[in-house]
Design an enzyme around this catalytic site. Structure first.
Site: not given
Lengths: 419, 214, 79
Positions: C43, C16-18
């Site tokens: 993502d 998942l970001c970041p």
């Protein structure tokens, strides 16, 4: 201008009443804060106690602002800054402190150690010494607005895909994810779909008049204490809120983003905003209390616990709302000990999750959290901050906790009954 | 100077000079602090700043409400006894001089009994500071000196109360005056900063609805 | 016609970001200027974050495509 002069100049810019009060003789070195710190508890290293970390910066501040320290620095432990001190500041302020404020509530005097260390973060950033990735992520957020013509296409394509997912889950082809349209609610997500789809399900189920922001809520500028840049990141959302005529700005489940948009940014801009700022946690709780959404708690049958993110709880003032939401959407809720204002930081806060060079340290700093989770016997940990989410997932995998981890909205969305 | 006029000098003139000095120093410090910019909350409150301030000042008397005292009740009791000792030793410098009629043998014994535990706690503090690595790591000469000079203040206070000779009485007052000259510069001035810090922290936490906890 | 020299291939699926940005930021330091990283991610946040990161760091987004929930993109190190 040499390094020392520049550092002193940067410290002076940030020397306010909060820092000034905590930076001279308020701290008696009594040591009551030591065991309140999750990092000291994990390592036992005297360098990692809150007072020891604060002292690295305080001794330089004392040298300038404390009368006795000006005359007899060795007597009070004060000293002139050297180049190697800055390296120690990086360790103390970025790597070994998540600014969780647990030491503040445990200090008999009220010493604000995180304020001192956040000051050091700002100075290190001005000196070009803060972690590169945190600065890159800040700049990327600003670039998102500056390159919006190119970005908007990517964003709308992404949202179109997510809208299909929402329609399928609701079995309703009219379910929508409006983007930056006029609406009562402007919802500001993070970049990831996990902060968009569950929220869209909830807003659609509650038949809310809402729209999705083009921007993400996270603000890495605050982690490097670069307030001018952090203000720019906020300004993007403020402009959009005005454009869509929002009455309420709803911040997704992101600890620091809530802290920034709710509490800090109004101080930076010197005024209360024209719209109300709420956390998605509060909005979900409102929808449940007002009967706007229907839930089936049996869809979340595993025992679940809640981890209070520092920025949401101890620094943000939201304690009951997430608990109400989780309890209404689960069969079995287990409270963590300690929790709420006394909860321990997960170890991943204030930018640590993004600093890959400190991954091993970060996972070690989660030791207390691992023990807390184990004691609950919960099979699922729900939290309301992306940094905590990342950290607890990794802690679970590394320590074979056999848990699932999700944010509150995902947990709630799983229990939604669509009419 | 005969002993009577010497005693008068150390009990009156010297104390007046020392207290004036301390008040002036504290005033300068308070003005300096209040002139610094303060980032007050701008968003409308979720709780109450006033309740937060009250709770912030009160939490020191509510050991069950804070983990660092709840889990170390012995330490909190020691902390309380120590500060009671400080308070009585300070109050005594006034009552001894200005209300001699009040200082009956019983009162003197009660005062001594309230100061004595502080000496005992002071030795424990000194031992902890030397023996616990995480405390030794942060300790400065001012920490040790402040602790030892308070021990001397307590000790001469008790001796003056119990024996009441010119030597002990004048020692007590001279040490008190020396103390008043030194305090604004040392960490002992924490009790003044306490009121600033607890106000600022309590107001923010109260405003945001963080304290008092339901 | 210029050739694309893919020096590094990264699998960022499930992250998942970041974190995808963090991984790309680290990996870009390990390749030669002019060369390319090819990465796959799931993502959808990368569709905003990677172009923004490229714009702010002076690297070039060579391509970005999405198919069946998998996003494939190439980043060229410029300096």
């Amino acid at each position: 201008m040499d390094t020392r002069e520049k550092v002193i100049q940067e410290l002076d810019k940030r020397y306010n009443r909060l820092v000034g009060t905590s930076a001279t003789n308020l701290c008696t070195h009594c040591g009551w804060c030591i065991e309140s710190c999750h990092i000291f508890k994990a390592t036992g290293n005297p360098e990692h106690s809150p007072v020891a970390k604060a002292e690295k910066v305080r001794r330089v501040l004392k040298r300038k602002h404390d009368w006795l320290s000006r005359l007899f620095p060795k007597w009070t432990g004060a000293k002139d800054l050297t180049e190697s001190d800055l390296d120690e500041w990086i360790e103390a302020a970025f790597k070994n402190c998540t600014l969780c404020e647990r030491c503040v509530i445990n200090c008999p005097m009220g010493v604000e150690t995180p304020q001192i260390l956040a000051t050091a973060r700002g100075v290190l950033t001005a000196m070009g010494k803060s972690p590169e990735i945190l600065n890159q992520l800040t700049d990327a957020a600003i670039a998102r607005e500056e390159n919006m013509e190119m970005m908007e296409g990517f964003f709308r394509k992404q949202i179109a895909n997510l809208e299909k997912q929402v329609q399928e889950r609701m079995n309703d082809s009219n379910a929508r994810i409006p983007v930056s349209e006029e609406a009562d609610i402007l919802y500001v997500p993070l970049s990831g779909a996990h902060t968009m789809v569950p929220a869209a399900l909830i807003f659609n189920a509650a038949k809310a008049n809402w729209t999705m922001s083009l921007f993400e809520a996270s603000n890495y500028g605050v982690f490097v204490a670069d307030i001018p840049k952090a203000k720019k990141v906020v300004e993007r959302v403020l402009k959009e809120a005005k454009k869509v005529k929002a009455k309420t700005l709803v911040v997704t489940e992101c600890g620091h983003a809530y802290g920034v948009l709710k509490w800090e940014a109004p101080k930076w801009f010197g005024k209360q905003f024209d719209f109300e700022v709420k956390s998605l946690l509060e909005v979900m709780n409102d929808y449940i209390q007002e009967g706007k959404i229907v839930l089936d708690p049996s869809k979340n049958s595993e025992p679940v616990t809640y981890h209070d993110p520092c920025n949401i709880g101890r620094k943000g003032g939201i304690f009951e709302e997430p608990r109400n939401v989780i309890q209404a959407s689960s069969k079995e809720y287990k409270e963590m000990t300690p929790s709420k204002v006394e909860n321990f930081c997960c170890g991943g806060g204030s930018g640590m999750v993004a600093c890959s060079e400190w991954t091993e340290d970060r996972l070690l700093y989660g030791t207390v959290k691992v023990e807390q989770i184990k004691k609950t016997n919960a099979k699922k940990v729900v939290t309301a901050c992306d940094n905590c989410l990342h950290q607890i997932k990794e802690l679970g995998e590394k320590n074979n906790l056999n848990i699932s981890v999700s944010n509150v909205s995902e947990h709630l969305a799983n229990a939604l009954v669509f009419s | 100077m005969d002993s009577q006029s010497f005693m008068h000098f150390v009990e009156y003139e010297l104390q007046a000079i020392a207290i004036t000095w301390m008040v002036v120093m504290y005033t300068i410090k308070a003005v300096q602090l209040s002139r610094l910019p303060m980032p007050w909350e701008k968003e409308k409150p979720k709780g109450s700043g006033a309740k937060g301030i009250l709770r912030s000042y009160g939490s020191i008397f509510m050991p069950w409400s804070v983990e660092s005292s709840r889990k170390h009740m012995g330490r909190w009791i020691g902390f309380s006894l120590y500060h009671v000792g400080c308070l009585v030793a300070i109050v005594n410098t006034f009552t001894y001089t200005f209300t001699p009629g009040m200082m009956t043998p019983t009162v003197k014994i009660v005062f001594s009994a309230l100061i004595a535990p502080a000496i005992f706690i002071g030795f424990i503090k000194f031992y902890n500071r030397l023996s616990r690595p995480e405390l030794r790591h942060i300790s400065t000469p001012d920490d040790y000196f402040s602790l030892l000079s308070l021990q001397l203040f307590f000790f001469t206070g008790i001796m003056a109360l119990l024996l009441d000779t010119v030597f002990w009485r004048s020692s007590y007052y001279i040490i008190t005056a020396a103390f008043l000259f030194y305090v604004p510069f040392s960490k002992i001035s924490h009790y003044i900063y306490f009121f600033f810090a607890r106000f600022l922290t309590g107001k923010r936490y109260g405003w945001r609805g963080i304290i008092p906890q339901k | 016609m210029s050739t694309i020299n893919i020096e590094k291939v990264l699998d960022l699926k499930g992250l998942l970001c970041p974190i995808p940005v963090v991984k790309i930021s680290n990996a870009i330091k390990e390749i030669e200027p002019g060369n390319v990283i090819e990465a796959t991610a799931t993502d959808p946040g990368v569709m905003m974050d990677i172009p923004a990161w490229c714009a702010s760091t002076g690297n070039e987004l060579d391509s970005m495509e999405e198919a069946g929930g998998v996003i494939t993109f190439r980043v060229k190190r410029l300096k």
